[in-house]
Design a protein around this motif. Structure first.
Motif, PDB file in Angstrom:
ATOM      1  N   THR A   1     -27.324  41.707 -32.193  1.00  0.00           N
ATOM      2  CA  THR A   1     -28.482  41.686 -31.302  1.00  0.00           C
ATOM      3  C   THR A   1     -28.341  42.794 -30.264  1.00  0.00           C
ATOM      4  O   THR A   1     -27.228  43.190 -29.901  1.00  0.00           O
ATOM      5  N   TYR A   2     -29.482  43.293 -29.799  1.00  0.00           N
ATOM      6  CA  TYR A   2     -29.514  44.402 -28.847  1.00  0.00           C
ATOM      7  C   TYR A   2     -30.288  43.945 -27.613  1.00  0.00           C
ATOM      8  O   TYR A   2     -31.498  43.762 -27.654  1.00  0.00           O
ATOM      9  N   THR A   3     -29.554  43.759 -26.524  1.00  0.00           N
ATOM     10  CA  THR A   3     -30.105  43.191 -25.299  1.00  0.00           C
ATOM     11  C   THR A   3     -30.226  44.266 -24.228  1.00  0.00           C
ATOM     12  O   THR A   3     -29.259  44.990 -23.940  1.00  0.00           O
ATOM     13  N   LEU A   4     -31.412  44.386 -23.635  1.00  0.00           N
ATOM     14  CA  LEU A   4     -31.659  45.356 -22.569  1.00  0.00           C
ATOM     15  C   LEU A   4     -31.297  44.719 -21.231  1.00  0.00           C
ATOM     16  O   LEU A   4     -32.023  43.864 -20.710  1.00  0.00           O
ATOM     17  N   LEU A   5     -30.166  45.132 -20.684  1.00  0.00           N
ATOM     18  CA  LEU A   5     -29.581  44.427 -19.553  1.00  0.00           C
ATOM     19  C   LEU A   5     -30.368  44.586 -18.262  1.00  0.00           C
ATOM     20  O   LEU A   5     -30.239  43.742 -17.358  1.00  0.00           O
ATOM     21  N   GLU A   6     -31.178  45.632 -18.139  1.00  0.00           N
ATOM     22  CA  GLU A   6     -31.930  45.820 -16.903  1.00  0.00           C
ATOM     23  C   GLU A   6     -33.252  45.066 -16.894  1.00  0.00           C
ATOM     24  O   GLU A   6     -33.964  45.081 -15.890  1.00  0.00           O
ATOM     25  N   GLU A   7     -33.596  44.417 -18.017  1.00  0.00           N
ATOM     26  CA  GLU A   7     -34.826  43.633 -18.086  1.00  0.00           C
ATOM     27  C   GLU A   7     -34.536  42.170 -17.772  1.00  0.00           C
ATOM     28  O   GLU A   7     -33.415  41.682 -17.963  1.00  0.00           O
TER      29      GLU A   7
ATOM     30  N   GLY B   1     -33.330  60.093 -41.894  1.00  0.00           N
ATOM     31  CA  GLY B   1     -34.344  59.726 -40.908  1.00  0.00           C
ATOM     32  C   GLY B   1     -34.999  58.390 -41.169  1.00  0.00           C
ATOM     33  O   GLY B   1     -35.735  57.878 -40.329  1.00  0.00           O
ATOM     34  N   GLY B   2     -34.736  57.795 -42.323  1.00  0.00           N
ATOM     35  CA  GLY B   2     -35.301  56.488 -42.626  1.00  0.00           C
ATOM     36  C   GLY B   2     -34.439  55.346 -42.148  1.00  0.00           C
ATOM     37  O   GLY B   2     -34.941  54.261 -41.866  1.00  0.00           O
ATOM     38  N   LYS B   3     -33.113  55.589 -42.037  1.00  0.00           N
ATOM     39  CA  LYS B   3     -32.189  54.521 -41.671  1.00  0.00           C
ATOM     40  C   LYS B   3     -31.327  54.838 -40.460  1.00  0.00           C
ATOM     41  O   LYS B   3     -30.898  53.931 -39.746  1.00  0.00           O
ATOM     42  N   GLU B   4     -31.034  56.120 -40.249  1.00  0.00           N
ATOM     43  CA  GLU B   4     -30.017  56.472 -39.263  1.00  0.00           C
ATOM     44  C   GLU B   4     -30.548  57.000 -37.938  1.00  0.00           C
ATOM     45  O   GLU B   4     -29.823  57.022 -36.942  1.00  0.00           O
ATOM     46  N   LEU B   5     -31.813  57.467 -37.913  1.00  0.00           N
ATOM     47  CA  LEU B   5     -32.366  57.998 -36.671  1.00  0.00           C
ATOM     48  C   LEU B   5     -33.882  57.903 -36.706  1.00  0.00           C
ATOM     49  O   LEU B   5     -34.519  58.453 -37.603  1.00  0.00           O
ATOM     50  N   SER B   6     -34.447  57.227 -35.732  1.00  0.00           N
ATOM     51  CA  SER B   6     -35.898  57.053 -35.660  1.00  0.00           C
ATOM     52  C   SER B   6     -36.530  58.180 -34.862  1.00  0.00           C
ATOM     53  O   SER B   6     -35.850  59.086 -34.370  1.00  0.00           O
ATOM     54  N   GLY B   7     -37.851  58.126 -34.711  1.00  0.00           N
ATOM     55  CA  GLY B   7     -38.532  59.086 -33.853  1.00  0.00           C
ATOM     56  C   GLY B   7     -38.044  58.985 -32.421  1.00  0.00           C
ATOM     57  O   GLY B   7     -37.839  60.005 -31.739  1.00  0.00           O
TER      58      GLY B   7
ATOM     59  N   VAL C   1     -35.285  49.757 -33.839  1.00  0.00           N
ATOM     60  CA  VAL C   1     -35.494  48.383 -34.312  1.00  0.00           C
ATOM     61  C   VAL C   1     -36.953  48.185 -34.722  1.00  0.00           C
ATOM     62  O   VAL C   1     -37.251  47.600 -35.763  1.00  0.00           O
ATOM     63  N   GLY C   2     -37.877  48.714 -33.915  1.00  0.00           N
ATOM     64  CA  GLY C   2     -39.298  48.602 -34.241  1.00  0.00           C
ATOM     65  C   GLY C   2     -39.671  49.352 -35.498  1.00  0.00           C
ATOM     66  O   GLY C   2     -40.636  49.011 -36.184  1.00  0.00           O
ATOM     67  N   ASP C   3     -38.891  50.383 -35.840  1.00  0.00           N
ATOM     68  CA  ASP C   3     -39.140  51.173 -37.039  1.00  0.00           C
ATOM     69  C   ASP C   3     -38.399  50.610 -38.252  1.00  0.00           C
ATOM     70  O   ASP C   3     -38.286  51.289 -39.270  1.00  0.00           O
ATOM     71  N   MET C   4     -37.888  49.388 -38.114  1.00  0.00           N
ATOM     72  CA  MET C   4     -37.208  48.678 -39.201  1.00  0.00           C
ATOM     73  C   MET C   4     -36.003  49.447 -39.734  1.00  0.00           C
ATOM     74  O   MET C   4     -35.773  49.522 -40.936  1.00  0.00           O
ATOM     75  N   GLN C   5     -35.218  50.018 -38.812  1.00  0.00           N
ATOM     76  CA  GLN C   5     -34.051  50.791 -39.230  1.00  0.00           C
ATOM     77  C   GLN C   5     -32.757  49.983 -39.234  1.00  0.00           C
ATOM     78  O   GLN C   5     -31.686  50.550 -39.462  1.00  0.00           O
TER      79      GLN C   5
ATOM     80  N   ASN D   1     -29.016  45.227 -42.996  1.00  0.00           N
ATOM     81  CA  ASN D   1     -28.273  43.966 -42.934  1.00  0.00           C
ATOM     82  C   ASN D   1     -28.130  43.474 -41.496  1.00  0.00           C
ATOM     83  O   ASN D   1     -27.078  42.989 -41.079  1.00  0.00           O
ATOM     84  N   GLY D   2     -29.229  43.650 -40.736  1.00  0.00           N
ATOM     85  CA  GLY D   2     -29.273  43.084 -39.391  1.00  0.00           C
ATOM     86  C   GLY D   2     -28.714  43.945 -38.284  1.00  0.00           C
ATOM     87  O   GLY D   2     -28.692  43.514 -37.125  1.00  0.00           O
ATOM     88  N   GLU D   3     -28.249  45.183 -38.596  1.00  0.00           N
ATOM     89  CA  GLU D   3     -27.728  46.004 -37.507  1.00  0.00           C
ATOM     90  C   GLU D   3     -28.046  47.475 -37.750  1.00  0.00           C
ATOM     91  O   GLU D   3     -28.307  47.905 -38.874  1.00  0.00           O
ATOM     92  N   LEU D   4     -28.023  48.238 -36.656  1.00  0.00           N
ATOM     93  CA  LEU D   4     -28.270  49.669 -36.749  1.00  0.00           C
ATOM     94  C   LEU D   4     -27.081  50.372 -37.395  1.00  0.00           C
ATOM     95  O   LEU D   4     -25.944  49.893 -37.317  1.00  0.00           O
ATOM     96  N   VAL D   5     -27.359  51.515 -38.015  1.00  0.00           N
ATOM     97  CA  VAL D   5     -26.308  52.277 -38.686  1.00  0.00           C
ATOM     98  C   VAL D   5     -26.435  53.753 -38.320  1.00  0.00           C
ATOM     99  O   VAL D   5     -27.430  54.191 -37.742  1.00  0.00           O
ATOM    100  N   GLY D   6     -25.419  54.528 -38.688  1.00  0.00           N
ATOM    101  CA  GLY D   6     -25.471  55.980 -38.547  1.00  0.00           C
ATOM    102  C   GLY D   6     -25.622  56.449 -37.106  1.00  0.00           C
ATOM    103  O   GLY D   6     -24.998  55.924 -36.179  1.00  0.00           O
ATOM    104  N   ALA D   7     -26.479  57.442 -36.923  1.00  0.00           N
ATOM    105  CA  ALA D   7     -26.676  58.041 -35.604  1.00  0.00           C
ATOM    106  C   ALA D   7     -27.215  57.025 -34.597  1.00  0.00           C
ATOM    107  O   ALA D   7     -26.934  57.138 -33.389  1.00  0.00           O
ATOM    108  N   ASN D   8     -27.965  56.038 -35.073  1.00  0.00           N
ATOM    109  CA  ASN D   8     -28.470  55.009 -34.154  1.00  0.00           C
ATOM    110  C   ASN D   8     -27.333  54.269 -33.448  1.00  0.00           C
ATOM    111  O   ASN D   8     -27.480  53.836 -32.302  1.00  0.00           O
TER     112      ASN D   8
END
Length: 468
Positions: free
Chosen positions: A282-288, A127-133, A161-165, A168-175
């Motif tokens: 990078t993670y871009t929200l395409l609808e914004e 829950g610290g690296k692979e899946l946030s709240g 991303v806001g939870d610093m998960q 090395n610059g990218e999400l891992v695991g369940a994220n």
């Protein structure tokens, strides 16, 4: 579509059934970027499922807050991004019949448990690296709505991303599985790009000048140096006299800037590991809208944090729910205030200095830095050129006449050596009559005023025992 986190499917289904059976639901969530996105996802899912609900936020879920939640007239309470660590108190209210708890969290659980408890740590997922709240809320939303929830994956990524998960610059695991669902739903794009904060909104010189991710001599923290570097490139970096943003550059233009930036870094002795940090996922929200804070997950999460730090969870939630106009304007104004306060806070720490001890370093801001941003300032100070990064940093800020807020920050390198600040904060705070917790790399606590020295001694002992 298969469940994004199969390990949690059974728990998610049970929680979803409990929510469907409820007469009405009170959604109670933490008030930071992860908590706000958790609430946004959960509220949207409840709304789509036709489940009547209200929303409340809390900075810290203690016995008093839980008693206040129990006083609401709802038979079921959905806790998002907190609740697991407070199950002892929550269970007491459940036993009295005050409410039925449903929990979607990723923090370390307390010894007590409840029937409807969705937490990755209970099923071997980190829950610290692979899946946030927000990720846990998304898993619950998928159980409620199936494929009709996949557009909410973008918010879950913002929360992670806001939870610093990022690792090395990218999400891992369940994220990663959640991000892939967002890509498949057409709401998210992932790409390798310049991994600096502000690519959507900052003029190019400011992007490079303020970049704290990698220190490049002659550019970082050097306004004129950053402008000279850009002026020396064979790229049109102006638009009608104004500097362009990174988001407005095409692929070839970006390649030119990155190549020159890497060469400058190497020529000035920046290590190979640091140079590679210049590029990440990078993670871009395409609808914004392009060129806005909401287009980039990192900038979006910072905007949400700004609303949270000034007790305006209602504004952050409205933005997460898709409202623009006045809510977004208010969020941007809070962000401007937030940045000004962070800058002043960091300047204060630099001027006053940090006390360095064997196992940690610390500063006490008293009432000079808002207690809600002491942790962010501590993290910024840890990344500053003149502050040691080989030991955690602890920041104190005045919470009220009787209590002091404590925030601690580490580095991924320290975590790899065994550091777990959630344990440090919990054990050290409880040893002096307080309470705390959080994540391995970032955690917080509240302690009685006057117990700071005893807290530091206990924290140092715990850190020394953890780090190899």
């Amino acid at each position: 579509m298969d469940a994004p986190v199969p390990e949690l499917e059974a728990r998610a289904d049970a929680c979803a059934d409990a929510l469907r059976d409820a007469d009405s639901v009170l959604l109670a969530s933490h008030i930071d970027a992860d908590g706000l996105t958790s609430a946004g996802i959960a509220s949207t899912a409840l709304e789509r499922a036709g489940i009547t609900h209200d929303v409340v936020f809390s900075k810290q879920l203690d016995d008093e807050e839980i008693a206040g939640i129990a006083a609401h007239d709802h038979d079921t309470v959905l806790f998002t991004d907190f609740g697991s660590g407070q199950l002892d108190s929550i269970a007491e209210h459940e036993e009295r019949g005050d409410f039925t708890p449903v929990i979607a969290d990723h923090h370390q659980p307390a010894e007590a448990d409840t029937q409807f408890h969705l937490n990755p740590l209970l099923e071997g997922v980190d829950g610290g690296k692979e899946l946030s709240g927000a990720g846990a809320s998304y898993v619950l939303a998928r159980a409620l709505l199936s494929d009709e929830a996949t557009d909410l994956a973008a918010l879950a990524v913002v929360g992670a991303v806001g939870d610093m998960q990022t690792v090395n610059g990218e999400l891992v695991g369940a994220n990663v599985a959640i991000a892939e669902e967002g890509v498949a739903a057409g709401v998210l794009d992932t790409a390798k790009d310049l991994a600096l904060y502000g690519t959507q909104t900052r003029p190019l010189p400011k992007l490079l000048e303020y970049a704290s991710e990698v220190y490049v001599p002659g550019i970082t923290n050097d306004q004129n140096g950053a402008m000279r570097f850009l002026d020396g490139l064979d790229v049109d970096l102006h638009d009608g006299g104004d500097w362009r943003t990174w988001a407005s550059l095409d692929h070839d233009e970006r390649q030119t800037v990155v190549s020159a930036l890497v060469k400058r870094a190497v020529r000035n002795g920046v290590s190979g590991d640091k140079v590679t940090d210049l590029v990440g996922t990078t993670y871009t929200l395409l609808e914004e809208e392009a060129g806005t804070e909401l287009r980039d997950a990192s900038e979006f999460s910072t905007l949400l944090n700004a609303t949270a730090r000034y007790e305006r969870g209602d504004v952050g939630l409205a933005v997460c729910l898709g409202e623009r106009g006045e809510p977004l304007d208010s969020a941007r104004e809070l962000l401007r205030t937030h940045r000004r306060n962070l800058s002043e806070g960091l300047s204060w720490v630099k001027d006053e200095g940090v006390t360095v001890e064997d196992d940690l370093q610390w500063f006490h801001a008293e009432d000079r830095i808002r207690e809600t941003i002491v942790g962010i300032v501590a993290g910024m100070a840890l990344g500053a050129e003149d502050v040691e990064s080989d030991r955690p940093i602890v920041g104190f800020g005045e919470k009220n006449d009787e209590e002091v807020k404590v925030s601690a920050r580490g580095t991924p390198a320290l975590v790899n050596r065994g550091l777990d600040l959630s344990v440090v904060m919990r054990e050290a705070s409880q040893s002096v009559g307080g309470d705390g917790g959080g994540h391995t790399v970032a955690a917080g606590a509240t302690v009685p005023k006057g117990e700071e020295r005893a807290f530091l001694d206990a924290a140092a002992d715990e850190i020394a025992a953890q780090i190899e």
